[in-house]
Design a protein around this motif. Structure first.
Motif, PDB file in Angstrom:
ATOM      1  N   SER A 278       0.821  -1.210   0.000  1.00 51.47           N
ATOM      2  CA  SER A 278       0.000   0.000   0.000  1.00 51.47           C
ATOM      3  C   SER A 278       0.855   1.260   0.000  1.00 51.47           C
ATOM      4  N   ALA A 279       0.236   2.354  -0.448  1.00 51.55           N
ATOM      5  CA  ALA A 279       0.957   3.639  -0.510  1.00 51.55           C
ATOM      6  C   ALA A 279       1.310   4.148   0.884  1.00 51.55           C
ATOM      7  N   TYR A 280       0.480   3.820   1.882  1.00 46.75           N
ATOM      8  CA  TYR A 280       0.717   4.249   3.261  1.00 46.75           C
ATOM      9  C   TYR A 280       0.822   3.033   4.163  1.00 46.75           C
ATOM     10  N   GLY A 281       1.596   3.186   5.230  1.00 47.74           N
ATOM     11  CA  GLY A 281       1.838   2.060   6.122  1.00 47.74           C
ATOM     12  C   GLY A 281       0.893   1.942   7.283  1.00 47.74           C
ATOM     13  N   ASP A 282       0.004   2.931   7.492  1.00 48.64           N
ATOM     14  CA  ASP A 282      -0.902   2.864   8.641  1.00 48.64           C
ATOM     15  C   ASP A 282      -1.942   3.963   8.533  1.00 48.64           C
ATOM     16  N   LEU A 283      -3.008   3.831   9.322  1.00 43.90           N
ATOM     17  CA  LEU A 283      -3.989   4.899   9.481  1.00 43.90           C
ATOM     18  C   LEU A 283      -3.479   5.903  10.497  1.00 43.90           C
ATOM     19  N   LEU A 284      -4.016   7.106  10.453  1.00 40.68           N
ATOM     20  CA  LEU A 284      -3.656   8.137  11.423  1.00 40.68           C
ATOM     21  C   LEU A 284      -4.839   8.408  12.334  1.00 40.68           C
ATOM     22  N   LEU A 285      -4.546   8.665  13.609  1.00 43.30           N
ATOM     23  CA  LEU A 285      -5.588   9.028  14.562  1.00 43.30           C
ATOM     24  C   LEU A 285      -5.879  10.516  14.447  1.00 43.30           C
ATOM     25  N   HIS A 286      -7.125  10.870  14.686  1.00 38.40           N
ATOM     26  CA  HIS A 286      -7.553  12.269  14.594  1.00 38.40           C
ATOM     27  C   HIS A 286      -7.586  12.893  15.975  1.00 38.40           C
ATOM     28  N   THR A 287      -6.969  14.074  16.112  1.00 37.71           N
ATOM     29  CA  THR A 287      -6.959  14.810  17.375  1.00 37.71           C
ATOM     30  C   THR A 287      -7.503  16.205  17.130  1.00 37.71           C
ATOM     31  N   GLU A 288      -8.583  16.564  17.810  1.00 36.53           N
ATOM     32  CA  GLU A 288      -9.260  17.844  17.560  1.00 36.53           C
ATOM     33  C   GLU A 288      -8.361  19.047  17.794  1.00 36.53           C
ATOM     34  N   VAL A 289      -7.502  18.968  18.814  1.00 35.02           N
ATOM     35  CA  VAL A 289      -6.711  20.148  19.171  1.00 35.02           C
ATOM     36  C   VAL A 289      -5.571  20.421  18.196  1.00 35.02           C
ATOM     37  N   ARG A 290      -5.288  19.479  17.316  1.00 34.72           N
ATOM     38  CA  ARG A 290      -4.219  19.687  16.338  1.00 34.72           C
ATOM     39  C   ARG A 290      -4.835  20.155  15.029  1.00 34.72           C
ATOM     40  N   TRP A 291      -4.413  21.321  14.566  1.00 34.67           N
ATOM     41  CA  TRP A 291      -5.047  21.987  13.438  1.00 34.67           C
ATOM     42  C   TRP A 291      -5.087  21.117  12.181  1.00 34.67           C
ATOM     43  N   LEU A 292      -3.995  20.447  11.858  1.00 34.79           N
ATOM     44  CA  LEU A 292      -3.882  19.730  10.591  1.00 34.79           C
ATOM     45  C   LEU A 292      -4.281  18.266  10.698  1.00 34.79           C
ATOM     46  N   SER A 293      -4.673  17.845  11.895  1.00 31.94           N
ATOM     47  CA  SER A 293      -4.919  16.426  12.145  1.00 31.94           C
ATOM     48  C   SER A 293      -6.026  15.858  11.270  1.00 31.94           C
ATOM     49  N   ARG A 294      -7.141  16.560  11.168  1.00 30.71           N
ATOM     50  CA  ARG A 294      -8.284  16.021  10.451  1.00 30.71           C
ATOM     51  C   ARG A 294      -7.967  15.779   8.976  1.00 30.71           C
ATOM     52  N   GLY A 295      -7.309  16.750   8.346  1.00 29.78           N
ATOM     53  CA  GLY A 295      -6.980  16.601   6.933  1.00 29.78           C
ATOM     54  C   GLY A 295      -6.054  15.425   6.672  1.00 29.78           C
ATOM     55  N   LYS A 296      -5.024  15.257   7.506  1.00 29.06           N
ATOM     56  CA  LYS A 296      -4.083  14.150   7.326  1.00 29.06           C
ATOM     57  C   LYS A 296      -4.764  12.810   7.543  1.00 29.06           C
ATOM     58  N   CYS A 297      -5.635  12.752   8.556  1.00 32.49           N
ATOM     59  CA  CYS A 297      -6.384  11.524   8.839  1.00 32.49           C
ATOM     60  C   CYS A 297      -7.276  11.145   7.652  1.00 32.49           C
ATOM     61  N   LEU A 298      -7.966  12.124   7.085  1.00 36.78           N
ATOM     62  CA  LEU A 298      -8.885  11.856   5.971  1.00 36.78           C
ATOM     63  C   LEU A 298      -8.146  11.398   4.721  1.00 36.78           C
ATOM     64  N   VAL A 299      -7.035  12.052   4.392  1.00 37.19           N
ATOM     65  CA  VAL A 299      -6.266  11.661   3.215  1.00 37.19           C
ATOM     66  C   VAL A 299      -5.799  10.216   3.338  1.00 37.19           C
ATOM     67  N   ARG A 300      -5.264   9.881   4.506  1.00 40.87           N
ATOM     68  CA  ARG A 300      -4.782   8.517   4.720  1.00 40.87           C
ATOM     69  C   ARG A 300      -5.925   7.503   4.626  1.00 40.87           C
ATOM     70  N   PHE A 301      -7.078   7.839   5.202  1.00 39.30           N
ATOM     71  CA  PHE A 301      -8.218   6.921   5.167  1.00 39.30           C
ATOM     72  C   PHE A 301      -8.730   6.742   3.742  1.00 39.30           C
ATOM     73  N   PHE A 302      -8.838   7.842   3.002  1.00 35.93           N
ATOM     74  CA  PHE A 302      -9.349   7.750   1.627  1.00 35.93           C
ATOM     75  C   PHE A 302      -8.436   6.878   0.766  1.00 35.93           C
ATOM     76  N   GLU A 303      -7.138   7.041   0.898  1.00 37.70           N
ATOM     77  CA  GLU A 303      -6.205   6.274   0.079  1.00 37.70           C
ATOM     78  C   GLU A 303      -6.184   4.798   0.466  1.00 37.70           C
ATOM     79  N   LEU A 304      -6.548   4.483   1.708  1.00 39.35           N
ATOM     80  CA  LEU A 304      -6.509   3.093   2.183  1.00 39.35           C
ATOM     81  C   LEU A 304      -7.897   2.465   2.261  1.00 39.35           C
ATOM     82  N   ARG A 305      -8.903   3.085   1.644  1.00 38.67           N
ATOM     83  CA  ARG A 305     -10.273   2.600   1.818  1.00 38.67           C
ATOM     84  C   ARG A 305     -10.469   1.184   1.263  1.00 38.67           C
ATOM     85  N   HIS A 306      -9.771   0.841   0.174  1.00 33.33           N
ATOM     86  CA  HIS A 306      -9.906  -0.507  -0.381  1.00 33.33           C
ATOM     87  C   HIS A 306      -9.247  -1.535   0.542  1.00 33.33           C
ATOM     88  N   GLU A 307      -8.077  -1.192   1.081  1.00 33.98           N
ATOM     89  CA  GLU A 307      -7.394  -2.095   2.007  1.00 33.98           C
ATOM     90  C   GLU A 307      -8.210  -2.281   3.284  1.00 33.98           C
TER      91      GLU A 307
END
Length: 473
Positions: free
Chosen positions: A192-221
């Motif tokens: 796979s293009a990525y080695g793991d999913l990322l956890l989402h943390t509300e207090v971190r500004w960029l967290s949601r976007g990084k989590c979503l990108v990783r999830f979208f790319e790994l949706r088939h896996e």
């Protein structure tokens, strides 16, 4: 101290230095290291001396600067104590900007000062309300980055984000180490293009976007993993096959990524209010462009939506997916930006003049600046200059353009965000952790001042201020 390590590490460093000297057969040097006092108590006193020197330097800077502003933010540390950080931004006559920690206030009882919430700028409660009750009238702004983050939360796709979080927690949440290891093995086997999913943390500004990108790319896996390894996951498997959920996921991922780009632009120290408002204005124009494109189902600026549409087109052998109905979300986001950034509108004329003094309409500018603007617009050396922003205003002669320089200095002194406070809170988490949570308020203040300061410490003057050196016994 800059590394925010424990005060007791001084003895460790001393022993390492002695061993290193002995390894090079420098026993005399090793013996000298033996005399250096680096106990926890001594390091604490040295820290206080350094902090006091920095504090005195900051006071001198404020006393001799042209203008200054302050940024305040509050957060709760590991011991549930509210820490209010106050930073000062001072600008000197030559446009040199200093951003330094002014004070750390540990609030052990009821807090009267709010954090980055909009209520901080209220007329009754919060810090601004307190100022006005005491007849102190100064320009105030709500942090531009906080407002951008609040705008991002207004996107009406919270159910989609909640579902993504449910998937992530199912695979790598608490007490799921075996499930997580199996998932990592699957990703490795599938290359796979990525080695793991990322956890989402509300207090971190960029967290949601990084989590979503990783999830979208790994949706088939993820779909494969649920079928093969996770029982009773039929409902979640259905979500990953539901076109409506996938459309929402793709759009949310794309728009959040655009917001993350803006957020990154707004981060950084010593940015002027003109730069930051320019970034926001640019994004607002992009929103109009996005709406116009989606009206035509043009997915040029939405890569995840385009990828999903192309996949569906290949599988169903028909036209790709429609995304026109997301224009309403774009409109709502645009309205939210207009509403939240309304308090910056009072600075709009100043920002316009600061950004383009050569071609501005002189008659619409403040009367006391008009004569000097006439001189400026007819100055050949300034007309041919290629520099912009604060570097342009540095070129103005103090003798020929005293009023314009003074006006520019005032504008450049404005704190437009509390980014510097946020970076200090990151340092606070390292300094006062669960393993080091008994630091006194005074020592914590000294550590943060040294850790965040950009001023150079004059160690020679510090050493010479003592009557005689202290030796280790």
């Amino acid at each position: 101290m800059k590394a925010k390590k424990a005060l007791s590490d001084g003895e460790l460093i001393k022993n390492c230095a002695i061993k290193m000297a002995e390894a090079f057969n420098e026993n005399k040097v090793g013996n000298k290291f033996q005399t250096v006092p680096l106990s926890k108590q001594t390091v604490t006193r040295r820290l206080e001396d350094i902090s006091n020197q920095i504090s005195n330097n900051v006071k001198d800077i404020i006393a001799n600067c042209s203008y200054f502003s302050i940024a305040l933010d509050e957060s709760t540390d590991v011991s549930d104590t509210n820490q209010l950080l106050i930073f000062v931004r001072a600008i000197k006559e030559d446009f040199t900007i200093f951003e330094e920690l002014l004070q750390v206030c540990s609030l052990h009882s009821t807090t009267r000062v709010t954090d980055g919430a909009k209520s901080m700028t209220g007329t009754i409660s919060g810090f601004v309300g307190f100022l006005r009750q005491n007849q102190i009238t100064v320009p105030t702004l709500h942090c531009i980055i906080h407002q951008e983050a609040l705008c991002a939360k207004s996107i009406k796709l919270s159910t989609t984000m909640a579902t993504v979080t449910k998937f992530t927690n199912l695979i790598r949440g608490g007490n799921r180490s075996l499930t997580h290891r199996k998932f990592l093995t699957l990703l490795e086997e599938m290359d796979s293009a990525y080695g793991d999913l990322l956890l989402h943390t509300e207090v971190r500004w960029l967290s949601r976007g990084k989590c979503l990108v990783r999830f979208f790319e790994l949706r088939h896996e993820i779909a494969t993993f649920l079928r093969e390894e996770v029982t009773n996951s039929a409902e979640l498997q259905n979500d990953l096959e539901d076109v409506e959920f996938l459309r929402n996921l793709a759009f949310l991922t794309d728009i959040t990524q655009h917001l993350n780009v803006l957020n990154l632009q707004l981060q950084g120290k010593k940015q002027t209010i003109c730069q930051m408002v320019g970034f926001v204005d640019s994004f607002r124009k992009k929103l109009h462009l996005f709406k116009s494109a989606l009206d035509k189902n043009n997915l040029l600026h939405f890569p995840c939506c385009r990828k999903l549409s192309e996949e569906e087109e290949e599988e169903e052998e028909e036209e790709g997916l429609e995304f026109r109905d997301y224009t309403e979300i774009i409109e709502d986001l645009s309205s939210e930006f207009d509403r939240r950034f309304n308090d910056f509108e009072s600075f709009r004329p100043d920002i316009s003049l600061f950004s383009n003094p050569i071609h501005c309409d002189i008659e619409s500018q403040p009367g006391h600046l008009q004569l000097e603007l006439c001189e400026l617009q007819c100055d050949p050396s300034l007309n041919t200059s290629q520099v912009t922003g604060i570097d342009f205003w540095k070129l103005l002669s103090p003798e020929r353009y005293p009023l314009l320089r003074n006006w520019a200095l005032k504008l450049c002194s404005v704190f437009a965000s509390t980014y510097i406070c946020e970076t200090a809170f990151s340092s606070l988490k390292h300094v006062k952790s669960k393993n080091r949570n008994r630091l006194s308020d005074v020592v914590l203040s000294h550590i943060l001042r040294v850790a965040t300061s950009q001023l150079e410490v004059d160690f020679i003057s510090l050493v010479s201020s003592f009557m005689k050196p202290q030796c280790s016994h």
